[in-house]
Structure formats: C-alpha cells, structure tokens
Design a protein around this motif. Structure first.
Motif, PDB file in Angstrom:
ATOM      1  N   PRO A   1       0.873  -1.236   0.024  1.00 14.09           N
ATOM      2  CA  PRO A   1       0.073   0.069  -0.148  1.00 14.09           C
ATOM      3  C   PRO A   1       0.822   1.373   0.023  1.00 14.09           C
ATOM      4  O   PRO A   1       2.109   1.246   0.388  1.00 14.09           O
ATOM      5  N   GLU A   2       0.287   2.345  -0.611  1.00 18.31           N
ATOM      6  CA  GLU A   2       1.034   3.628  -0.547  1.00 18.31           C
ATOM      7  C   GLU A   2       1.076   4.126   0.914  1.00 18.31           C
ATOM      8  O   GLU A   2       0.396   3.933   1.544  1.00 18.31           O
ATOM      9  N   PRO A   3       2.418   4.819   1.077  1.00 19.06           N
ATOM     10  CA  PRO A   3       2.456   5.308   2.380  1.00 19.06           C
ATOM     11  C   PRO A   3       1.596   6.411   2.979  1.00 19.06           C
ATOM     12  O   PRO A   3       1.077   7.138   2.045  1.00 19.06           O
ATOM     13  N   ARG A   4       1.246   6.565   4.083  1.00 21.47           N
ATOM     14  CA  ARG A   4       0.280   7.448   4.513  1.00 21.47           C
ATOM     15  C   ARG A   4       0.911   8.985   4.312  1.00 21.47           C
ATOM     16  O   ARG A   4       0.010   9.897   4.092  1.00 21.47           O
ATOM     17  N   SER A   5       2.104   9.079   4.546  1.00 17.49           N
ATOM     18  CA  SER A   5       2.607  10.615   4.320  1.00 17.49           C
ATOM     19  C   SER A   5       3.990  10.274   3.438  1.00 17.49           C
ATOM     20  O   SER A   5       4.600   9.593   3.304  1.00 17.49           O
ATOM     21  N   ILE A   6       4.081  11.449   2.623  1.00 17.02           N
ATOM     22  CA  ILE A   6       5.248  11.559   1.565  1.00 17.02           C
ATOM     23  C   ILE A   6       6.089  12.521   2.065  1.00 17.02           C
ATOM     24  O   ILE A   6       5.388  13.626   1.947  1.00 17.02           O
TER      25      ILE A   6
ATOM     26  N   GLU B   1       3.664   8.771 -12.581  1.00 14.83           N
ATOM     27  CA  GLU B   1       2.608   8.060 -13.032  1.00 14.83           C
ATOM     28  C   GLU B   1       2.802   7.110 -14.276  1.00 14.83           C
ATOM     29  O   GLU B   1       3.808   7.061 -14.959  1.00 14.83           O
TER      30      GLU B   1
ATOM     31  N   ARG C   1       5.196  12.029  -7.196  1.00 14.02           N
ATOM     32  CA  ARG C   1       4.738  10.759  -7.613  1.00 14.02           C
ATOM     33  C   ARG C   1       4.920  10.592  -9.015  1.00 14.02           C
ATOM     34  O   ARG C   1       4.685  11.418  -9.707  1.00 14.02           O
TER      35      ARG C   1
END
Length: 104
Positions: free
Chosen positions: A91-96, A104, A102
């Motif tokens: 899953p994507e991290p909660r904070s970046i 695409e 990002r």
C-alpha cells in the motif's frame, strides 16, 4: 555491513581499492536494508555469486569468471524482478515527503 565490516571482508593493503569497493556497495546495502524492512529475506545468493567470481579471477580463470558474472547478472535480474513484484503490491505510504513527486 558497515564500513568496519567491509575492511574485514575485503582484506587488501590497497586502501584506495577497498574504499572504491565500499563506495560501490553503499547503494546495494541501502536497497538491501529497505527490502529487509519490507520483510523480504537477505539475498545471500548474490554474495556467494560475487565471491565465486572473485575467486575465479584470483585463480586467473578469466573465461570462467566472465561466465560466472554473466550467470550472476541473469540470476540477479530475475531476483530483482521478483522483489519488484512484491514491493509493487504494497500500500502507498500515509505520508510522503513534500520534495518527492509521484510518478505515473
């Protein structure tokens, strides 16, 4: 592997060579650390393949060392693809960090 353990693993009186090896290993060690944190096992096979290549070179078996290196690169490619498939489903991290963008 730390800089101290690298000195133990690469016993050479050539400090410049040892430093170059250490420098080249830093990104490899960083990637391995991240994969371990994600729960993937250490890639001890790659270390063995590297050792065999160097041992063949020390025996002046250059064609055999070249063949070993070629086999290692092919196997490493397969291992990295398998690892990428595992990492891709995380899953994507909660904070970046704001400086990351990002793709695409």
């Amino acid at each position: 592997m730390t800089a101290q353990s690298i000195r133990g693993h690469f016993a050479t009186p050539n400090d410049r060579l040892r430093e170059q090896i250490r420098h080249n290993l830093l990104p490899v060690l960083a990637a391995e650390r991240v994969l371990r944190q994600l729960g993937l096992p250490d890639d001890r096979t790659a270390i063995t393949e590297h050792r065999l290549t160097v041992e063949l070179l020390l025996l002046d078996a250059v064609p055999a060392a070249a063949a070993m290196l070629e086999a290692h690169l092919a196997a490493a490619e397969r291992r990295r693809i398998a690892q990428s498939k595992i990492v891709a489903v995380l899953p994507e991290p909660r904070s970046i960090a704001p400086y990351l963008t990002r793709l695409e």
